[in-house]
Write a protein that holds these residues in place. Structure first.
Motif, mmCIF file in Angstrom:
data_model
loop_
_atom_site.group_PDB
_atom_site.id
_atom_site.type_symbol
_atom_site.label_atom_id
_atom_site.label_comp_id
_atom_site.label_asym_id
_atom_site.label_seq_id
_atom_site.Cartn_x
_atom_site.Cartn_y
_atom_site.Cartn_z
ATOM 1 N N GLY A 196 47.465 43.152 54.764
ATOM 2 C CA GLY A 196 48.139 44.245 55.535
ATOM 3 C C GLY A 196 49.475 44.848 55.387
ATOM 4 O O GLY A 196 49.916 45.793 55.568
ATOM 5 N N ARG A 197 50.210 43.783 54.574
ATOM 6 C CA ARG A 197 51.822 44.154 54.433
ATOM 7 C C ARG A 197 51.858 44.619 52.850
ATOM 8 O O ARG A 197 53.124 44.681 52.367
ATOM 9 C CB ARG A 197 52.331 42.965 54.740
ATOM 10 N N VAL A 198 50.651 44.767 52.241
ATOM 11 C CA VAL A 198 51.308 45.247 50.780
ATOM 12 C C VAL A 198 49.994 46.371 50.691
ATOM 13 O O VAL A 198 49.192 46.694 51.287
ATOM 14 C CB VAL A 198 50.699 44.177 49.853
ATOM 15 N N ARG A 199 50.449 47.235 49.559
ATOM 16 C CA ARG A 199 49.220 48.312 49.416
ATOM 17 C C ARG A 199 49.089 48.252 47.917
ATOM 18 O O ARG A 199 49.865 47.643 46.800
ATOM 19 C CB ARG A 199 50.101 49.581 49.491
ATOM 20 N N VAL A 200 47.862 48.906 47.602
ATOM 21 C CA VAL A 200 47.302 48.899 46.104
ATOM 22 C C VAL A 200 48.044 50.028 45.234
ATOM 23 O O VAL A 200 47.864 51.262 45.997
ATOM 24 C CB VAL A 200 45.900 48.878 46.022
ATOM 25 N N LEU A 201 48.510 49.894 44.072
ATOM 26 C CA LEU A 201 49.171 51.091 43.396
ATOM 27 C C LEU A 201 47.984 51.793 42.636
ATOM 28 O O LEU A 201 47.270 50.739 42.043
ATOM 29 C CB LEU A 201 50.334 50.704 42.683
ATOM 30 N N ASN A 202 48.155 52.957 42.461
ATOM 31 C CA ASN A 202 46.969 53.449 41.399
ATOM 32 C C ASN A 202 47.673 53.656 40.087
ATOM 33 O O ASN A 202 48.457 54.497 39.687
ATOM 34 C CB ASN A 202 46.647 54.798 41.868
ATOM 35 N N VAL A 203 47.364 52.563 39.360
ATOM 36 C CA VAL A 203 48.052 52.237 37.913
ATOM 37 C C VAL A 203 47.067 52.638 36.920
ATOM 38 O O VAL A 203 45.853 52.109 37.181
ATOM 39 C CB VAL A 203 48.696 51.035 37.877
ATOM 40 N N GLN A 204 47.741 53.427 35.873
ATOM 41 C CA GLN A 204 46.256 53.829 34.786
ATOM 42 C C GLN A 204 47.127 53.388 33.529
ATOM 43 O O GLN A 204 48.288 53.942 33.295
ATOM 44 C CB GLN A 204 46.237 55.209 34.785
ATOM 45 N N PRO A 205 46.430 52.850 32.471
ATOM 46 C CA PRO A 205 45.054 52.341 32.552
ATOM 47 C C PRO A 205 45.086 51.262 33.315
ATOM 48 O O PRO A 205 45.833 50.466 33.543
ATOM 49 C CB PRO A 205 44.465 52.384 31.014
ATOM 50 N N GLU A 206 43.608 50.979 34.269
ATOM 51 C CA GLU A 206 43.751 49.653 35.068
ATOM 52 C C GLU A 206 43.503 48.610 34.054
ATOM 53 O O GLU A 206 43.077 48.664 32.930
ATOM 54 C CB GLU A 206 42.462 49.994 35.769
ATOM 55 N N LEU A 207 43.676 47.345 34.572
ATOM 56 C CA LEU A 207 43.636 46.198 34.016
ATOM 57 C C LEU A 207 41.993 45.836 33.878
ATOM 58 O O LEU A 207 41.449 46.033 34.886
ATOM 59 C CB LEU A 207 44.216 45.083 34.635
ATOM 60 N N GLU A 208 41.885 45.135 32.977
ATOM 61 C CA GLU A 208 40.538 44.570 32.739
ATOM 62 C C GLU A 208 40.018 43.690 33.982
ATOM 63 O O GLU A 208 40.839 42.796 34.282
ATOM 64 C CB GLU A 208 40.181 43.929 31.393
ATOM 65 N N PRO A 209 38.743 43.980 34.714
ATOM 66 C CA PRO A 209 38.782 43.149 35.993
ATOM 67 C C PRO A 209 38.091 41.550 35.397
ATOM 68 O O PRO A 209 37.795 41.440 34.343
ATOM 69 C CB PRO A 209 37.410 43.689 36.606
ATOM 70 N N PHE A 210 38.163 40.845 36.338
ATOM 71 C CA PHE A 210 37.894 39.323 36.217
ATOM 72 C C PHE A 210 36.220 39.393 36.384
ATOM 73 O O PHE A 210 35.595 40.213 37.108
ATOM 74 C CB PHE A 210 38.422 38.446 37.169
ATOM 75 N N SER A 211 35.605 38.597 35.711
ATOM 76 C CA SER A 211 34.263 38.117 35.991
ATOM 77 C C SER A 211 34.151 36.743 36.461
ATOM 78 O O SER A 211 34.618 35.874 35.844
ATOM 79 C CB SER A 211 33.238 38.144 34.584
ATOM 80 N N ILE A 212 33.698 36.650 37.836
ATOM 81 C CA ILE A 212 33.848 35.603 38.376
ATOM 82 C C ILE A 212 32.460 34.682 38.530
ATOM 83 O O ILE A 212 31.420 35.422 38.647
ATOM 84 C CB ILE A 212 34.088 35.711 39.868
ATOM 85 N N GLY A 213 32.277 33.478 38.298
ATOM 86 C CA GLY A 213 30.899 33.031 38.139
ATOM 87 C C GLY A 213 30.972 31.266 38.118
ATOM 88 O O GLY A 213 32.086 30.567 38.205
ATOM 89 N N LEU A 214 29.782 30.759 37.877
ATOM 90 C CA LEU A 214 29.930 29.269 37.715
ATOM 91 C C LEU A 214 29.883 28.942 36.231
ATOM 92 O O LEU A 214 29.437 29.788 35.383
ATOM 93 C CB LEU A 214 28.316 28.885 38.139
ATOM 94 N N CYS A 215 30.618 27.859 35.889
ATOM 95 C CA CYS A 215 30.824 27.328 34.486
ATOM 96 C C CYS A 215 30.491 26.002 34.304
ATOM 97 O O CYS A 215 30.896 25.218 35.226
ATOM 98 C CB CYS A 215 32.271 27.540 34.389
ATOM 99 N N ALA A 216 29.740 25.617 33.614
ATOM 100 C CA ALA A 216 29.004 24.289 33.348
ATOM 101 C C ALA A 216 28.972 23.719 31.904
ATOM 102 O O ALA A 216 28.555 24.537 31.143
ATOM 103 C CB ALA A 216 28.177 23.870 34.080
ATOM 104 N N PRO A 217 29.052 22.534 31.642
ATOM 105 C CA PRO A 217 28.576 22.063 30.276
ATOM 106 C C PRO A 217 27.329 22.509 29.730
ATOM 107 O O PRO A 217 26.446 22.247 30.624
ATOM 108 C CB PRO A 217 28.903 20.582 30.420
ATOM 109 N N THR A 218 27.175 22.920 28.619
ATOM 110 C CA THR A 218 25.900 23.700 28.347
ATOM 111 C C THR A 218 25.041 22.495 28.071
ATOM 112 O O THR A 218 23.578 22.542 28.500
ATOM 113 C CB THR A 218 26.120 24.333 27.001
#
Length: 291
Positions: free
Chosen positions: A252-274
């Motif tokens: 609540g004490r920060v704000r999101v800046l509208n910056v262009q171009p936007e950074l590439e988003p993260f893909s979050i997931g599970l990762c394990a040895p194949t």
């Protein structure tokens, strides 16, 4: 179109204001606007009129809202029904993730996993997100929750469960960082609080380099959570994944800046040895982590 899109649309329906909804969802207004445009393209109709304040649902939008509510309700009912299937599978799994990931994904994932596999002993370790992939490679953890690296080691398999945009954030207090008060921000003059290493740092470095900007680094920290706290104190701007901001007590004490171009988003997931994915315990967790 996925379940996250439907949840985003329902948030827009509750706010009927792009700015307010973007704050609630912890994403930039431009990201939210593009996400809505993509939903409208897939639906083949305009869902919200944007030339009024507050926004207004079109007739197609109202039907889409009802569809979203019914779909999410049916999905929740299905998840509840599936969770009643109890297995006698037993053994031990060690899972590693960041503290933020434990807030964002772990509770829901483990709740479903424990209901289906109550005899499995889960050992959870938390720490710096940058340690996730190394721990999967070294065998210190059977499975990790992590952001997908740009170059995934061939020994590992990744299963996406969510996406998290990378956001530029600034103090909410007016004038806290004078360089951010201009309409045309001189980024070379903005004190930056950045992660010391990791995927976010790589992507923000690339963003600055592609614009020929040498950033003014005020502080480098280990872990993204501290970035939000330092920005909230007014020392500068920062870059953090959306899920970190969403779970921060300082949001609540920060704000999101509208910056262009936007950074590439993260893909979050599970990762394990194949080579270990055939193991029953890992298969069970893999199947439980629905998208």
């Amino acid at each position: 179109m996925d379940y996250k899109d439907l949840q985003v649309f329902l948030s827009l329906c509750s706010c009927l204001h792009l700015g307010k909804a973007s704050v609630q969802l912890h994403m930039s207004p431009s990201t939210l606007s593009r996400r809505l445009a993509r939903m409208e393209e897939e639906a083949g109709a305009q869902l919200l009129t944007r030339d009024t304040t507050p926004l207004q649902l079109t007739a197609a939008g109202e039907r889409f809202r009802q569809h979203a509510e019914q779909t999410l309700l049916s999905w929740q009912e299905l998840r509840t029904a599936l969770s009643t299937e109890v297995s006698d599978l037993s053994g031990r799994l060690t899972l590693y993730c960041s503290v933020t990931a434990s807030y964002s994904f772990l509770a829901d994932l483990l709740s479903r996993f424990r209901e289906r596999y109550p005899l499995v002993d889960l050992r959870i370790h938390t720490g710096d997100a940058a340690e996730s992939i190394p721990r999967a490679l070294s065998g210190e953890a059977d499975v990790v929750i992590a952001a997908r690296p740009e170059q995934l080691p061939q020994e590992l398999t990744f299963k996406a469960i969510a996406a998290s945009p990378l956001l530029f954030i600034a103090p909410r207090a007016p004038g806290a960082v004078s360089a951010l008060t201009r309409s045309d921000i001189d980024w070379s003059a903005v004190p930056m609080v950045l992660s010391e290493t990791g995927l976010a740092r790589t992507r923000v470095n690339r963003w600055f380099e592609s614009r020929g900007i040498t950033p003014h680094i005020y502080a480098q920290v280990t872990g993204n959570e501290a970035i939000v706290s330092m920005v909230a104190l007014g020392v500068g701007a920062g870059v953090v994944p959306e899920l970190v901001l969403r779970n921060s007590p300082m949001a609540g004490r920060v704000r999101v800046l509208n910056v262009q171009p936007e950074l590439e988003p993260f893909s979050i997931g599970l990762c394990a040895p194949t080579q270990r994915l055939h193991e029953p315990l890992l298969q069970a967790l893999w199947k439980t982590a629905v998208i």
